[in-house]
Design an enzyme around this catalytic site. Structure first.
Site, PDB file in Angstrom:
ATOM      1  NE  ARG A 178     -38.983 -12.133  29.557  1.00 24.58           N
ATOM      2  CZ  ARG A 178     -38.997 -10.803  29.629  1.00 24.58           C
ATOM      3  NH1 ARG A 178     -40.023 -10.133  29.171  1.00 24.58           N
ATOM      4  NH2 ARG A 178     -37.992 -10.166  30.164  1.00 24.58           N
ATOM      5  NE  ARG A 191     -46.584  -7.672  30.853  1.00 23.97           N
ATOM      6  CZ  ARG A 191     -45.987  -6.508  31.089  1.00 23.97           C
ATOM      7  NH1 ARG A 191     -46.651  -5.553  31.691  1.00 23.97           N
ATOM      8  NH2 ARG A 191     -44.751  -6.299  30.712  1.00 23.97           N
ATOM      9  NE  ARG A 230     -47.420  -8.980  36.384  1.00 15.77           N
ATOM     10  CZ  ARG A 230     -47.557  -7.838  37.064  1.00 15.77           C
ATOM     11  NH1 ARG A 230     -48.320  -7.800  38.132  1.00 15.77           N
ATOM     12  NH2 ARG A 230     -46.923  -6.748  36.684  1.00 15.77           N
ATOM     13  CG  ASP A 259     -36.994 -10.969  35.775  1.00 21.18           C
ATOM     14  OD1 ASP A 259     -37.623 -10.949  34.701  1.00 21.18           O
ATOM     15  OD2 ASP A 259     -36.032 -10.221  36.005  1.00 21.18           O
ATOM     16  CE1 TYR A 300     -32.698  -4.465  32.968  1.00 17.72           C
ATOM     17  CE2 TYR A 300     -31.270  -6.345  32.505  1.00 17.72           C
ATOM     18  CZ  TYR A 300     -32.326  -5.515  32.151  1.00 17.72           C
ATOM     19  OH  TYR A 300     -32.985  -5.728  30.980  1.00 17.72           O
TER      20      TYR A 300
HETATM   21  O1  1CP Z   1     -41.349 -17.693  30.030  1.00 14.40           O
HETATM   22  C1  1CP Z   1     -40.174 -17.359  30.300  1.00 14.40           C
HETATM   23  O2  1CP Z   1     -39.334 -17.091  29.416  1.00 14.40           O
HETATM   24  C2  1CP Z   1     -39.713 -17.426  31.735  1.00 14.40           C
HETATM   25  C3  1CP Z   1     -39.696 -16.246  32.504  1.00 14.40           C
HETATM   26  C4  1CP Z   1     -38.721 -15.093  32.299  1.00 14.40           C
HETATM   27  C5  1CP Z   1     -37.377 -15.052  31.905  1.00 14.40           C
HETATM   28  C6  1CP Z   1     -36.510 -16.187  31.420  1.00 14.40           C
HETATM   29  C7  1CP Z   1     -39.101 -13.761  32.611  1.00 14.40           C
HETATM   30  C8  1CP Z   1     -40.442 -13.358  33.068  1.00 14.40           C
HETATM   31  N1  1CP Z   1     -37.997 -12.957  32.496  1.00 14.40           N
HETATM   32  C9  1CP Z   1     -36.933 -13.710  32.044  1.00 14.40           C
HETATM   33  C10 1CP Z   1     -35.560 -13.256  31.785  1.00 14.40           C
HETATM   34  C11 1CP Z   1     -35.261 -11.812  31.741  1.00 14.40           C
HETATM   35  N2  1CP Z   1     -35.736 -10.812  32.538  1.00 14.40           N
HETATM   36  C12 1CP Z   1     -34.324 -11.261  30.853  1.00 14.40           C
HETATM   37  C13 1CP Z   1     -33.503 -12.062  29.863  1.00 14.40           C
HETATM   38  C14 1CP Z   1     -34.234 -12.341  28.604  1.00 14.40           C
HETATM   39  C15 1CP Z   1     -34.578 -11.143  27.752  1.00 14.40           C
HETATM   40  O3  1CP Z   1     -33.638 -10.457  27.266  1.00 14.40           O
HETATM   41  O4  1CP Z   1     -35.777 -10.900  27.567  1.00 14.40           O
HETATM   42  C16 1CP Z   1     -34.261  -9.880  31.091  1.00 14.40           C
HETATM   43  C17 1CP Z   1     -33.396  -8.851  30.368  1.00 14.40           C
HETATM   44  C18 1CP Z   1     -35.161  -9.595  32.180  1.00 14.40           C
HETATM   45  C19 1CP Z   1     -35.368  -8.270  32.823  1.00 14.40           C
HETATM   46  C20 1CP Z   1     -36.789  -7.851  32.814  1.00 14.40           C
HETATM   47  N3  1CP Z   1     -37.820  -8.542  33.410  1.00 14.40           N
HETATM   48  C21 1CP Z   1     -37.356  -6.690  32.215  1.00 14.40           C
HETATM   49  C22 1CP Z   1     -36.590  -5.588  31.536  1.00 14.40           C
HETATM   50  C23 1CP Z   1     -36.364  -5.817  30.082  1.00 14.40           C
HETATM   51  C24 1CP Z   1     -35.564  -4.658  29.489  1.00 14.40           C
HETATM   52  O5  1CP Z   1     -35.850  -4.351  28.314  1.00 14.40           O
HETATM   53  O6  1CP Z   1     -34.676  -4.076  30.154  1.00 14.40           O
HETATM   54  C25 1CP Z   1     -38.736  -6.728  32.440  1.00 14.40           C
HETATM   55  C26 1CP Z   1     -39.789  -5.735  31.988  1.00 14.40           C
HETATM   56  C27 1CP Z   1     -39.008  -7.916  33.189  1.00 14.40           C
HETATM   57  C28 1CP Z   1     -40.330  -8.359  33.680  1.00 14.40           C
HETATM   58  C29 1CP Z   1     -40.789  -9.703  33.291  1.00 14.40           C
HETATM   59  N4  1CP Z   1     -40.053 -10.873  33.425  1.00 14.40           N
HETATM   60  C30 1CP Z   1     -40.812 -11.953  33.010  1.00 14.40           C
HETATM   61  C31 1CP Z   1     -42.104 -11.427  32.623  1.00 14.40           C
HETATM   62  C32 1CP Z   1     -43.255 -12.274  32.151  1.00 14.40           C
HETATM   63  C33 1CP Z   1     -42.071 -10.037  32.807  1.00 14.40           C
HETATM   64  C34 1CP Z   1     -43.229  -9.082  32.566  1.00 14.40           C
HETATM   65  C35 1CP Z   1     -43.705  -8.608  33.879  1.00 14.40           C
HETATM   66  C36 1CP Z   1     -45.200  -8.564  34.088  1.00 14.40           C
HETATM   67  O7  1CP Z   1     -45.946  -9.550  33.936  1.00 14.40           O
HETATM   68  O8  1CP Z   1     -45.638  -7.475  34.474  1.00 14.40           O
END
Ligand code: 1CP
Length: 348
Positions: free
Chosen positions: A26, A30, A39, A76, A152
């Site tokens: 990540r 944000r 965004r 994502d 999910y």
């Molecule tokens: O920079 C990076 O790492 C690349 C982008 C990336 C990756 C690899 C994002 C962007 N998401 C992910 C993977 C991801 N998404 C995972 C696996 C890694 C982890 O455990 O964190 C998971 C579980 C998700 C699911 C997800 N996406 C959630 C839910 C998390 C939960 O606690 O259940 C959420 C809130 C997101 C949104 C998201 N994905 C990525 C970003 C930057 C965001 C935030 C959204 C925004 O800007 O509003």
């Protein structure tokens, strides 16, 4: 294409580098003001993921600031169920919402027909990134592992207890196995198509691996991962696969022995000295600074990072966090960490 110029690929091929290469899960997101700005322009989070020009730009933002050794495709893990036809939205501050898959009829509504067409903007992002990145920076593609995606898909979003998905898997392993089989097939194909488009390494995120007891972990985490790795290797034998079975605890050893991954991501709770003795002799490791340390910064950050470097340096290792960068992380702390890592071992 010389690996020598790409420290991440060298580490994944088993070389110990003079300074360990690094990237951060990540690393785009944000906590960066330039991310928040783009965004807002894109509209929704999914609009950002499916717009190649924007997705390329946010992928590159942390690389420009901090000079990580790898860029991870901005997307994502949930675009895969979305591409199978499962409705998905991201609600501000609440995370993802999906229409839950809980019955054979729900399963039958999923379809591979439009899968690659739906994901074409992701492939286009990968192609553009390959052209835009400095030659020493490795491009990482990724997908969620089947268990985590199923969490999910069945829960319909995040969960505290995973009662619906575990209930499905325990009550009806054959039916749940059909969902996992579908995810194995499409995830392998998705990763291979990212590689065809230019991804040089792929990572499988199994963020909820740690909620399963041992028998179920073997069946729903290790086994599907092993099948995906085999399918990817059949088409791309030289592309490293990193597995991240978050919170696997003692089961990290079985995962490393049996999943076939080329390298393993360690979560925050794994003791570095244990992993250096038990896992690292078998394969390169990646991890595992607590993301909250990065948010805290200063001496605490420096000490925690140094402890990890001391445990893993000198053998194949990629420095990373134990989970993703959190939103409240001051960008200056990432700069501090980057300086420390680039100077290591001189400023220990
Ligand atoms: O920079 C990076 O790492 C690349 C982008 C990336 C990756 C690899 C994002 C962007 N998401 C992910 C993977 C991801 N998404 C995972 C696996 C890694 C982890 O455990 O964190 C998971 C579980 C998700 C699911 C997800 N996406 C959630 C839910 C998390 C939960 O606690 O259940 C959420 C809130 C997101 C949104 C998201 N994905 C990525 C970003 C930057 C965001 C935030 C959204 C925004 O800007 O509003």
């Amino acid at each position: 294409m010389t690996d020598v110029r790409k420290p991440i690929l060298a580490a994944l091929k088993g070389e110990a580098c003079t300074h360990p290469p690094f990237w951060l899960m990540r690393q785009a997101g944000r906590y960066l003001p330039e991310y928040r700005e783009l965004r807002a322009k894109a509209g929704s989070f999914l609009d950002l993921c499916y717009n190649p020009a924007f997705a390329v730009e946010v992928t590159l933002q942390p690389i420009r600031r901090y000079g990580m050794d790898a860029a991870i495709l901005f997307s994502d893990i949930l675009v895969v169920p979305h591409a199978l036809g499962q409705p998905l939205t991201f609600q501000e501050g609440e995370g993802p919402k999906l229409d839950p898959v809980r019955s054979p009829a729900d399963l039958n509504r999923l379809s591979k027909a439009n899968f690659h067409a739906h994901l074409e903007p992701v492939y286009e992002t990968v192609r553009r990134l390959r052209g835009a990145l400095p030659p020493e920076v490795t491009l990482i593609g990724f997908a969620g592992a089947p268990w985590t995606i199923a969490c999910y898909m069945v829960e319909g979003g995040g969960s505290k207890e995973y009662a619906a998905v575990k209930g499905f898997a325990y009550r009806d392993p054959a039916g749940f196995g059909q969902l996992i089989n579908l995810l194995v097939e499409v995830t392998a194909d998705y990763l291979c198509t990212q590689i065809d488009a230019g991804a040089e390494v792929v990572q499988l995120f199994d963020s909820w691996a740690g909620v399963l007891p041992a028998g179920a972990f073997r069946r729903w985490v290790i086994e599907p991962t092993r099948r995906i790795v085999a399918l990817v290797k059949a088409r791309h034998p030289d592309v490293p696969v990193i597995g991240f079975p978050r919170a696997a605890g003692l089961l990290y050893e079985d995962y490393v022995a049996d999943s076939g991954v080329d390298a393993v991501g360690l979560d925050t709770t794994v003791p570095p000295v244990w992993a250096a003795r038990t896992l690292q002799p078998r394969l390169p490791v990646q991890g595992n600074l607590d993301p909250i340390m990065l948010a805290v910064g200063g001496d605490a950050l420096r000490r925690a990072a140094t402890e990890i470097l001391e445990a893993f340096s000198g053998r194949p290792f990629i420095f990373n966090l134990g989970h993703g960068v959190i939103q409240t992380t001051p960008p200056e702390h990432v700069a501090e960490l980057s300086r420390l890592l680039k100077a290591w071992p001189d400023v220990a």
